[in-house]
Write a protein that holds these residues in place. Structure first.
Motif, PDB file in Angstrom:
ATOM      1  N   TYR A 145     -18.897  21.933 -22.390  1.00 54.98           N
ATOM      2  CA  TYR A 145     -18.446  21.201 -23.574  1.00 54.98           C
ATOM      3  C   TYR A 145     -17.348  21.933 -24.342  1.00 54.98           C
ATOM      4  CZ  TYR A 145     -22.822  18.578 -22.902  1.00 54.98           C
ATOM      5  OH  TYR A 145     -23.845  17.829 -22.385  1.00 54.98           O
ATOM      6  N   GLU A 163     -17.882  24.428 -26.595  1.00 46.95           N
ATOM      7  CA  GLU A 163     -18.317  24.617 -27.981  1.00 46.95           C
ATOM      8  C   GLU A 163     -18.006  26.022 -28.484  1.00 46.95           C
ATOM      9  OE1 GLU A 163     -21.932  22.889 -29.242  1.00 46.95           O
ATOM     10  OE2 GLU A 163     -20.943  21.000 -28.818  1.00 46.95           O
ATOM     11  N   ARG A 164     -17.876  26.979 -27.565  1.00 42.25           N
ATOM     12  CA  ARG A 164     -17.459  28.325 -27.978  1.00 42.25           C
ATOM     13  C   ARG A 164     -15.940  28.385 -28.011  1.00 42.25           C
ATOM     14  NH1 ARG A 164     -21.278  29.958 -23.750  1.00 42.25           N
ATOM     15  NH2 ARG A 164     -23.308  30.408 -24.669  1.00 42.25           N
ATOM     16  N   GLU A 180     -13.917  29.272 -24.966  1.00 42.76           N
ATOM     17  CA  GLU A 180     -13.966  28.353 -23.837  1.00 42.76           C
ATOM     18  C   GLU A 180     -13.024  27.167 -24.016  1.00 42.76           C
ATOM     19  OE1 GLU A 180     -18.002  27.106 -23.695  1.00 42.76           O
ATOM     20  OE2 GLU A 180     -18.666  28.798 -22.470  1.00 42.76           O
ATOM     21  N   LYS A 181     -12.461  27.006 -25.197  1.00 42.47           N
ATOM     22  CA  LYS A 181     -11.734  25.783 -25.532  1.00 42.47           C
ATOM     23  C   LYS A 181     -10.590  25.505 -24.554  1.00 42.47           C
ATOM     24  CE  LYS A 181      -9.376  23.416 -29.314  1.00 42.47           C
ATOM     25  NZ  LYS A 181      -8.866  23.498 -30.699  1.00 42.47           N
ATOM     26  N   THR A 203     -20.446  14.730 -22.648  1.00 39.37           N
ATOM     27  CA  THR A 203     -19.885  15.895 -23.329  1.00 39.37           C
ATOM     28  C   THR A 203     -19.893  15.670 -24.837  1.00 39.37           C
ATOM     29  OG1 THR A 203     -17.901  17.281 -23.618  1.00 39.37           O
ATOM     30  CG2 THR A 203     -17.532  14.992 -23.030  1.00 39.37           C
ATOM     31  N   SER A 204     -19.893  16.759 -25.573  1.00 42.80           N
ATOM     32  CA  SER A 204     -19.791  16.670 -27.037  1.00 42.80           C
ATOM     33  C   SER A 204     -18.336  16.739 -27.491  1.00 42.80           C
ATOM     34  CB  SER A 204     -20.575  17.816 -27.679  1.00 42.80           C
ATOM     35  OG  SER A 204     -20.014  19.069 -27.314  1.00 42.80           O
ATOM     36  N   ASN A 205     -17.422  16.941 -26.556  1.00 47.89           N
ATOM     37  CA  ASN A 205     -16.002  17.094 -26.896  1.00 47.89           C
ATOM     38  C   ASN A 205     -15.399  15.736 -27.265  1.00 47.89           C
ATOM     39  OD1 ASN A 205     -13.050  17.430 -26.599  1.00 47.89           O
ATOM     40  ND2 ASN A 205     -13.604  19.459 -25.816  1.00 47.89           N
ATOM     41  N   GLU A 206     -14.942  15.615 -28.498  1.00 50.12           N
ATOM     42  CA  GLU A 206     -14.442  14.341 -29.008  1.00 50.12           C
ATOM     43  C   GLU A 206     -13.100  13.953 -28.393  1.00 50.12           C
ATOM     44  OE1 GLU A 206     -14.328  14.728 -33.228  1.00 50.12           O
ATOM     45  OE2 GLU A 206     -16.515  14.868 -33.442  1.00 50.12           O
ATOM     46  N   TYR A 260     -28.241  12.421 -27.025  1.00 50.17           N
ATOM     47  CA  TYR A 260     -28.475  13.778 -27.510  1.00 50.17           C
ATOM     48  C   TYR A 260     -28.928  14.660 -26.360  1.00 50.17           C
ATOM     49  CZ  TYR A 260     -27.791  12.564 -32.385  1.00 50.17           C
ATOM     50  OH  TYR A 260     -27.218  12.179 -33.574  1.00 50.17           O
ATOM     51  N   ILE A 283     -27.706  18.649 -29.419  1.00 53.04           N
ATOM     52  CA  ILE A 283     -26.259  18.427 -29.428  1.00 53.04           C
ATOM     53  C   ILE A 283     -25.965  16.943 -29.302  1.00 53.04           C
ATOM     54  CG2 ILE A 283     -24.069  18.969 -28.295  1.00 53.04           C
ATOM     55  CD1 ILE A 283     -25.387  21.476 -27.144  1.00 53.04           C
ATOM     56  N   THR A 332     -23.838  14.043 -28.193  1.00 49.62           N
ATOM     57  CA  THR A 332     -22.851  13.890 -27.136  1.00 49.62           C
ATOM     58  C   THR A 332     -22.494  12.414 -26.958  1.00 49.62           C
ATOM     59  OG1 THR A 332     -24.497  13.604 -25.388  1.00 49.62           O
ATOM     60  CG2 THR A 332     -23.812  15.865 -25.879  1.00 49.62           C
TER      61      THR A 332
END
Length: 378
Positions: A306, A308-309, A312-313, A339-342, A359, A363, A365
């Motif tokens: 995802y 989130e760190r 890792e982006k 994924t939680s990535n918008e 969820y 998280i 998602t």
């Protein structure tokens, strides 16, 4: 005992899927509420639902429901319920609880009062003064919502996501119940290839294999109700035999799980063997961008990182772009990623046909669904 009321609990967003599973088992007298599906069944339904529900968290037996705004009301109405029908003399019956938007907001006090009321009820019925509680577990839950008290006994024991095959897993495993729900949402069946390009410890491919061969997910584990004095062995035996009769062990499967980490491939292979699929699932060390196929139709379901760190982006954004370049050209395949990535759609390079909020643990998602062209009708 002719009928019982059962509650199948569900993670937020999965209630309708659990309700469909309950209906598929033949229990049509049901209602769906936030986080649960309530339905009527005969006692064998306790075993059948524990064995078959792929997406529910637990199955609870409803003992009673009433309104209470004082501790005295809570005590007296709890005591009046037929606890002796369910709890044996030697049972271990701890009480857990929760309270939301209710006059009785102190959970520890509510637990203590319910425990005392149940003890008093059992004293009268069993004609004894002291309970050793060294027998089978029959965990009681007192749940109070807007002053309505619901008292249940947990029939499952360990949560239903514990299928019994995943002794080892990666750091952030996908819960088996969520994996099954994701597959259910794709309408995949065993006639088509199934691919998970981020298989980790193998949860999605293994759940797909169980769905593809119609294997009840609970057949290789124990449940709390098995050890209850009043629950007849014949009810459980009936459910087990039904599961065996309905399984399609000879159904061919075309399932691929891949991962960049060779340790995950080894782990997934071991878990698949433990689940009873030593040869039916193909696991391969491979980057997702290297996936190719000659199959005209198929389904991809994946749980990519995802990002989130912060560190890792950049890696994750590049990964999502690669996923788009790899899977967008597969016009006749249906592609699903959680994924939680918008920004997933923008990075992937296409707008999802549909997305659904789910969820993954705590998280929030989205389950992005890119539907492929349907095969022509035969």
């Amino acid at each position: 005992m002719n009928a019982v009321t059962l509650i199948a609990t569900a993670a937020m967003g999965l209630e309708s899927i659990v309700a469909d599973e309950v209906r598929d088992l033949g229990y049509t007298d049901l209602r769906v509420e936030n986080g649960k599906v309530i339905f009527e069944a005969d006692p064998s339904g306790i075993a059948r639902t524990n064995l078959w529900l792929r997406t529910a968290d637990r199955v609870k037996l409803l003992v009673g429901e009433f309104k209470a705004t004082s501790f005295e009301e809570l005590f007296e109405q709890t005591k009046a319920l037929p606890w002796t029908n369910y709890i044996s003399k030697d049972a271990e019956f701890p009480v857990i609880g929760k309270s939301v938007k209710s006059t009785l907001y102190s959970v520890p006090d509510c637990q203590a009062i319910v425990k005392k009321a149940v003890v008093e009820s059992l004293k009268q019925s069993h004609k004894i003064e002291w309970f050793e509680e060294n027998g089978p577990l029959q965990r009681i839950e007192v749940a109070i919502l807007k002053d309505i008290v619901t008292l249940t006994i947990d029939t499952s024991g360990t949560g239903l996501h514990k299928r019994g095959y995943r002794y080892l897993h990666n750091e952030a495993p996908l819960k088996e119940t969520l994996a099954a729900a994701m597959i259910k949402l794709t309408n995949w069946n065993a006639d088509k290839p199934f691919v998970d390009p981020f298989c980790g410890s193998g949860t999605l491919p293994i759940e797909a294999a169980m769905i593809g061969q119609n294997i009840a997910p609970g057949v290789n584990r124990e449940f709390a109700f098995e050890h209850w004095d009043w629950y007849k062995k014949e009810w459980f035996d009936f459910a087990l035999q039904e599961a065996e009769d309905l399984a399609k062990y000879d159904q061919p499967l075309n399932i691929l799980g891949s991962d960049i980490d060779h340790k995950m491939i080894e782990l997934a292979t071991n878990n698949a063997t433990e689940a009873g699929f030593p040869d039916q699932i193909n696991f391969k060390q491979m980057q997702a961008k290297d996936f190719t196929t000659k199959d005209e139709y198929g389904v991809v379901v994946g749980n990519p990182p995802y990002g989130e760190r912060l560190n890792e982006k950049g890696y994750v954004e590049n990964l999502y772009r690669e996923l788009g370049r790899t899977f967008r050209p597969l016009e006749t395949w249906s592609i699903y990623f959680i994924t939680s990535n918008e920004h997933f759609e923008k990075l992937y390079g296409a707008k999802a046909t549909k997305k659904r909020k789910l969820y993954n643990g705590n998280i929030r998602t989205d389950f992005y669904q890119f539907w492929g062209k349907r095969p022509p009708k035969k």
